[in-house]
Design a protein around this motif. Structure first.
Motif, mmCIF file in Angstrom:
data_model
loop_
_atom_site.group_PDB
_atom_site.id
_atom_site.type_symbol
_atom_site.label_atom_id
_atom_site.label_comp_id
_atom_site.label_asym_id
_atom_site.label_seq_id
_atom_site.Cartn_x
_atom_site.Cartn_y
_atom_site.Cartn_z
ATOM 1 N N ASN A 1 -3.687 -3.913 -5.068
ATOM 2 C CA ASN A 1 -2.842 -4.460 -4.011
ATOM 3 C C ASN A 1 -3.081 -5.971 -3.989
ATOM 4 O OD1 ASN A 1 -1.445 -5.114 -1.675
ATOM 5 N ND2 ASN A 1 -2.146 -3.299 -0.559
ATOM 6 N N THR B 1 -7.851 4.572 -6.848
ATOM 7 C CA THR B 1 -6.446 4.169 -6.927
ATOM 8 C C THR B 1 -6.162 3.572 -8.301
ATOM 9 O OG1 THR B 1 -4.706 2.867 -5.864
ATOM 10 C CG2 THR B 1 -6.872 1.855 -5.986
ATOM 11 N N LYS C 1 -8.561 11.280 -5.630
ATOM 12 C CA LYS C 1 -7.495 10.524 -4.974
ATOM 13 C C LYS C 1 -7.912 9.961 -3.619
ATOM 14 C CE LYS C 1 -3.492 12.726 -7.131
ATOM 15 N NZ LYS C 1 -2.213 13.456 -6.896
ATOM 16 N N GLU C 2 -8.948 10.527 -3.032
ATOM 17 C CA GLU C 2 -9.405 10.030 -1.733
ATOM 18 C C GLU C 2 -10.176 8.725 -1.869
ATOM 19 O OE1 GLU C 2 -8.573 11.443 1.195
ATOM 20 O OE2 GLU C 2 -7.331 12.735 -0.086
ATOM 21 N N LYS D 1 -10.316 1.850 -1.339
ATOM 22 C CA LYS D 1 -10.267 2.674 -2.555
ATOM 23 C C LYS D 1 -10.606 1.810 -3.780
ATOM 24 C CE LYS D 1 -7.021 6.317 -1.196
ATOM 25 N NZ LYS D 1 -5.769 7.036 -1.583
ATOM 26 N N ASP E 1 0.560 4.075 -2.824
ATOM 27 C CA ASP E 1 0.345 5.493 -2.489
ATOM 28 C C ASP E 1 1.328 6.382 -3.256
ATOM 29 O OD1 ASP E 1 -1.688 4.810 -0.783
ATOM 30 O OD2 ASP E 1 -0.461 4.919 1.041
ATOM 31 N N ASP F 1 0.313 6.376 -6.987
ATOM 32 C CA ASP F 1 -0.889 7.174 -7.231
ATOM 33 C C ASP F 1 -0.585 8.666 -7.349
ATOM 34 O OD1 ASP F 1 -2.644 5.088 -7.417
ATOM 35 O OD2 ASP F 1 -3.426 5.253 -5.373
ATOM 36 N N GLU F 2 0.604 9.083 -6.898
ATOM 37 C CA GLU F 2 1.007 10.483 -7.012
ATOM 38 C C GLU F 2 1.559 10.812 -8.394
ATOM 39 O OE1 GLU F 2 0.658 12.914 -4.701
ATOM 40 O OE2 GLU F 2 -0.475 11.394 -3.589
ATOM 41 N N ASN G 1 -7.849 -0.994 1.468
ATOM 42 C CA ASN G 1 -8.082 0.326 2.080
ATOM 43 C C ASN G 1 -9.376 0.979 1.579
ATOM 44 O OD1 ASN G 1 -7.427 1.069 -0.521
ATOM 45 N ND2 ASN G 1 -5.780 2.482 0.058
ATOM 46 N N GLN H 1 0.830 -1.201 0.000
ATOM 47 C CA GLN H 1 0.000 0.000 0.000
ATOM 48 C C GLN H 1 0.866 1.253 0.000
ATOM 49 O OE1 GLN H 1 -3.429 0.017 -0.420
ATOM 50 N NE2 GLN H 1 -2.818 2.115 -0.907
ATOM 51 N N ILE H 2 2.020 1.188 0.662
ATOM 52 C CA ILE H 2 2.961 2.321 0.645
ATOM 53 C C ILE H 2 3.440 2.574 -0.788
ATOM 54 C CG2 ILE H 2 5.270 3.065 1.384
ATOM 55 C CD1 ILE H 2 4.736 1.501 4.011
#
Length: 691
Positions: free
Chosen positions: A484, A480, A476-477, A621, A446, A449-450, A619, A442-443
Motif C-alpha cells: 500500500n 499480503t 491471509k490474516e 500485514k 484486499d 489478495d483473494e 494494517n 487497502q480495499i
C-alpha cells in the motif's frame, strides 16, 4: 577547508604540464602541419581549448564575480554554442558531420575526442586542472599522429583513445566514487548554501548550460514565501525519512545523503539541506558525469542544468564501443573495487539518493544515426557483465537492505503558458491526503489478495491483453501480496504494487505513446512469456531493426530479455485529470505517470537488494511478494539475480478496458472497467473524472 583548497596542492603539482600543453595548443591553433580536412578539426578544437584556458584564468581570479547577468549569459552561450540548434549540423560533436567532413575512417574517433574535450567546461569551473591537462595531452598526441598521415592508421587513433581511457581510469573512476560519498567535495553545496539566490548570476557559477527553464524556475521560487519553500522541502525530506521507517531501516546509522536535482530549484534544495542536517545527514551533491567512462548511455545521474542538445547526448550514448572489451571490464571493476575500499567508511554511512526530477520539456524522439558508435553483440554482453558485477560490488559497500531513497518531481516553464498554475497543481498532487488513498488502496489490495492472477485488457485501440500471476499467501490474516504505497519514497501518493510470479504471466503489453527516461516511444508493444520479455517492437523508426535496437538499448539495457519485476495499479486520478486539463500527459515523468493507471516494470523488483527486510502495510500485514523466480536466485548465485535496471511502463486510464482479479474458484472481481474504478469502496477515485 573550502572546495578550492582541496585541489590547491594537486593543481600546483600539475601546473607545469598544464602550461606546456596550453602553449603547444596555442601553436597548433595557427600552424598548418596537418593536411585538410583534418586541419580544420584541430584548429577549431584548439581554439575551444584556448577559450577554456581563458575561463580557467577568470575563475582563478574571481573575475566572474564582477560580471553582469548579461555578461555571464553571453559567456555561457559562447561555451555551448557549438552544439546548440542549427550549429550542431556543423559541429564536430555531431558524428554525422564529422564522418561526412573527415571521412568514415577517422570521423567518429575525432567526434569522440571533441566530445570528451567539451567536458573541460566543467573542469574549468571546478578548477580541476589535472583533468584539463590529460585531455590536452591526448589532443596533442592525436594531433602529432595526424602530422604524419603516411604512417597513420585508424587503429593507431583507436588504440590511443583506448589506452587514454583505460590508463586514467584509476583517476576518473575513483573521483566519480569520491564525489558521490565525500561531503568535502562541496562545489555545488557551497553555491547553494552560500550564494545570494535572489541574484540569478549564481546559476552561471555551476558551469552548466542555462536556459529560460532554469532562470524562470529560480525566479518563480524566489517569489514564493519561506513557508511555501519550507513545505515543499519538507514533503521531499519527510518522504526520505519515511522510506527508512516503512522499509524497517535504521536512519541513525547514516550520515550522508546524495541530493540529485536540476538547476533552478536551489531554494528548495537549500532548505532541504537544513532539514536533512536535523536528521543527522550531510549532503553529497555530485554533477552528472561528463566523461565517457562514467556516463551510462545518455542518462543523467546527478545534478545538471539544461541539456544543450539531446540529440548530441544520444549520438554519443555508445561511445564506449571504442574501448569496451573484456580486459577493460576487468580493469574498470578492479579500479571500482579499489575506490570503494578507499572510501568504505563513507560508503557505510551513505543513506541513498534524494532525487528531485523535472518535467515539461518537449518530448524527445531521437534520430538514429548510422555514424554513431554502437555496441557489438559481444560488447553488449560485456556491458551487461560489468553492470551485474559492479552492482554486486556496490552492494558490498552500500548495502541495499540499509539504504533508501525518495523521488519527487516539479514542472519547468517549458511546459507552457500556464506553468505557474501547473506548478501549483503539482504541489497539491505531491501533498494529497495520503490517509484517504491509504484506505481506498487497502480495499483494492484486499480484493487482489483473494486472487490467483489478474487479467488486464486495453481499449480504444490499446492491444494489451495480459495475465499476471500472483504469489500464494500462506496466512491471509497476517500476509499480503501488494504494498500500500502512500507518499514516502515515490512521491506523489497513489499505487499498490507487487512482484509478480513469472510462471503463468503471459500476454501483450501495449501503449500508444509513452515517455521513458527522456525518450519518446510510439506504439510500444512488449510480449511476455512466463514473465519474461519474448518479443518487442515500436513505431519510432521506419525500419523494424531500428525499432528493436532502440528498445533493446534503452529498455532492456542490452539484456536479451528481462522479467516483469513489478505489477502495479495506480490510483492517482487527480494527477491524471490535471494532465488531461493542461494537455501534458506526454510530458509527465514516469514518477507521476505510473500513478495514473496500471504499470508494469521490466527488470528488477522494487525490493532488489533488500528482499529479506520485513516490511508491513499500515494494517500490519506483512508484504511477502517481494521475490520472483529470478531474484530468489540471489540465495544461490547473486550474479543471476539482478539486472540493475527497472523501467515502469504505464497504460493510461483512457486506454484501459479492464482489470479483473481471478480467484482460485474462477470468480472475477473487477477493479477497473472501461477506464473507471468499479470495485465497491473505490468510487471516490472517479470523482476527478467528473470534474
Amino acid at each position: 577547508m573550502n572546495y578550492r583548497e582541496l585541489f590547491k596542492e594537486e593543481n600546483e603539482a600539475i601546473m607545469e604540464r598544464y602550461d606546456l600543453s596550453m602553449e603547444r595548443i596555442e601553436v597548433i591553433s595557427k600552424e598548418e602541419n596537418v593536411a585538410e580536412p583534418y586541419r580544420d578539426f584541430f584548429h577549431r578544437t584548439a581554439r575551444f581549448i584556448i577559450e577554456i584556458a581563458d575561463l580557467v584564468r577568470m575563475v582563478q581570479r574571481d573575475e566572474l564575480e564582477a560580471k553582469s547577468l548579461e555578461e555571464v549569459q553571453a559567456l555561457n552561450t559562447s561555451l555551448y554554442q557549438d552544439i546548440l540548434g542549427d550549429n550542431y549540423e556543423r559541429s564536430y560533436g555531431n558524428p554525422a558531420y564529422a564522418v561526412n567532413h573527415l571521412g568514415e575512417e577517422y570521423g567518429r574517433y575525432l567526434s569522440f575526442l571533441y566530445t570528451e574535450i567539451r567536458g573541460m567546461i566543467i573542469y574549468a569551473y571546478e578548477q580541476r586542472l589535472t583533468d584539463i591537462t590529460i585531455h590536452n595531452e591526448l589532443f596533442i598526441e592525436i594531433y602529432n599522429a595526424f602530422e604524419d598521415m603516411e604512417e597513420l592508421t585508424p587503429e593507431t587513433v583507436k588504440n590511443t583513445l583506448y589506452w587514454f581511457v583505460s590508463d586514467y581510469s584509476d583517476m576518473t573512476v575513483e573521483y566519480r566514487i569520491r564525489e558521490q560519498l565525500d561531503i568535502e567535495l562541496s562545489f555545488a553545496a557551497d553555491i547553494i548554501t552560500k550564494e545570494d539566490l535572489s541574484d540569478l548570476r549564481y546559476l552561471y557559477k555551476f558551469g552548466e548550460y542555462i536556459t529560460e527553464n532554469e532562470l524562470k524556475t529560480a525566479k518563480h521560487l524566489n517569489n514564493m514565501s519561506e513557508e511555501q519553500i519550507e513545505a515543499m522541502a519538507s514533503t521531499y525530506t519527510e518522504g526520505y525519512r519515511m522510506g527508512f521507517i516503512l522499509g524497517n531501516k535504521d536512519l541513525s546509522k547514516k550520515e550522508i545523503v546524495n541530493i540529485r536535482y536540476n538547476l533552478g530549484f536551489e531554494r528548495i534544495v537549500k532548505k532541504a539541506i537544513e532539514q536533512f542536517e536535523k536528521m543527522g545527514l550531510r549532503p553529497a551533491i555530485h554533477r552528472a558525469a561528463v566523461n565517457t567512462i562514467n556516463k551510462k548511455q545518455h542518462y543523467k545521474m546527478g545534478y545538471y542544468g539544461a541539456i544543450a542538445n539531446k540529440q548530441f547526448e544520444y549520438d554519443h550514448r555508445a561511445d564506449n564501443a571504442i574501448y569496451l572489451d573484456k580486459a577493460f571490464v576487468e580493469r574498470k571493476l578492479g579500479v571500482l573495487k579499489v575506490a570503494y575500499e578507499k572510501y568504505k567508511k563513507e560508503a557505510s554511512k551513505f543513506a541513498g539518493p534524494a532525487v528531485m526530477e523535472i518535467f515539461g520539456e518537449v518530448p524527445f524522439a531521437p534520430e538514429s544515426k548510422p555514424e554513431s558508435f554502437t555496441l557489438s553483440d559481444k560488447q553488449q554482453k560485456w556491458s551487461v557483465e560489468y553492470d551485474t558485477e559492479a552492482g554486486q560490488l556496490v552492494n558490498q559497500y552500500i548495502k541495499g537492505e540499509e539504504r533508501s531513497f525518495t523521488i519527487i518531481a516539479y514542472p519547468v516553464p517549458e511546459i507552457g503558458e500556464k506553468y505557474e498554475e501547473i506548478f501549483d497543481e503539482t504541489v497539491k498532487i505531491n501533498t494529497l491526503d495520503y490517509k484517504l488513498y491509504e484506505g481506498i488502496q487497502q480495499i483494492i489490495i484486499d480484493a487482489l489478495d483473494e486472487g490467483s492472477h489478474v487479467v488486464i485488457k486495453g481499449r480504444n485501440g490499446n492491444k494489451t491483453n495480459l495475465t499476471v500471476q500472483l504469489k500464494e499467501l500462506a496466512d491471509k490474516e497476517k500476509e499480503t501480496k501488494f504494498e500500500n504505497c502512500v507518499a514516502d519514497v515515490n512521491i506523489p501518493v497513489g499505487e499498490v504494487f507487487t512482484s509478480p510470479v513469472l510462471k503463468g504471466t503471459n500476454g501483450i503489453l501495449h501503449v500508444s505513446q509513452v515517455y521513458l527516461n527522456e525518450l519518446k516511444y510510439i506504439d510500444l508493444e512488449i510480449e511476455f512469456e512466463d514473465g519474461k520479455i519474448k518479443n518487442y517492437t515500436c513505431k519510432n523508426f521506419e525500419q523494424e531493426e531500428e525499432n528493436k535496437k532502440f528498445i533493446k538499448e534503452n529498455i532492456l539495457r542490452n539484456h536479451e530479455t528481462l522479467p516483469m519485476g513489478e505489477f502495479a495499479i495506480g490510483t492517482n486520478t487527480t494527477a491524471y485529470m490535471v494532465a488531461k486539463k493542461y494537455d501534458i500527459a506526454d510530458k509527465l515523468p514516469i514518477l507521476i505517470a505510473e500513478k495514473m493507471g496500471p504499470h508494469f516494470a521490466v527488470g528488477d523488483t522494487c525490493y532488489s537488494w533488500s528482499e529479506d527486510n520485513k516490511i508491513y502495510n499500515p494494517n500490519k500485514k506483512e508484504i511477502v511478494a517481494k521475490d520472483n523466480e529470478i531474484s530468489i536466485l540471489r540465495k544461490e548465485d547473486v550474479s543471476k539475480a539482478y539486472f540493475n535496471c527497472h523501467t515502469d511502463i504505464t497504460i493510461p486510464y483512457e486506454e484501459l478496458g479492464e482489470i479483473t482479479v481471478m480467484t482460485e474458484e474462477g470468480n472475477g472481481i473487477t477493479i477497473i472497467k472501461d477506464s473507471r474504478f468499479v470495485l465497491a469502496g473505490t468510487e471516490e477515485l472517479n470523482k476527478p473524472f467528473d470534474m
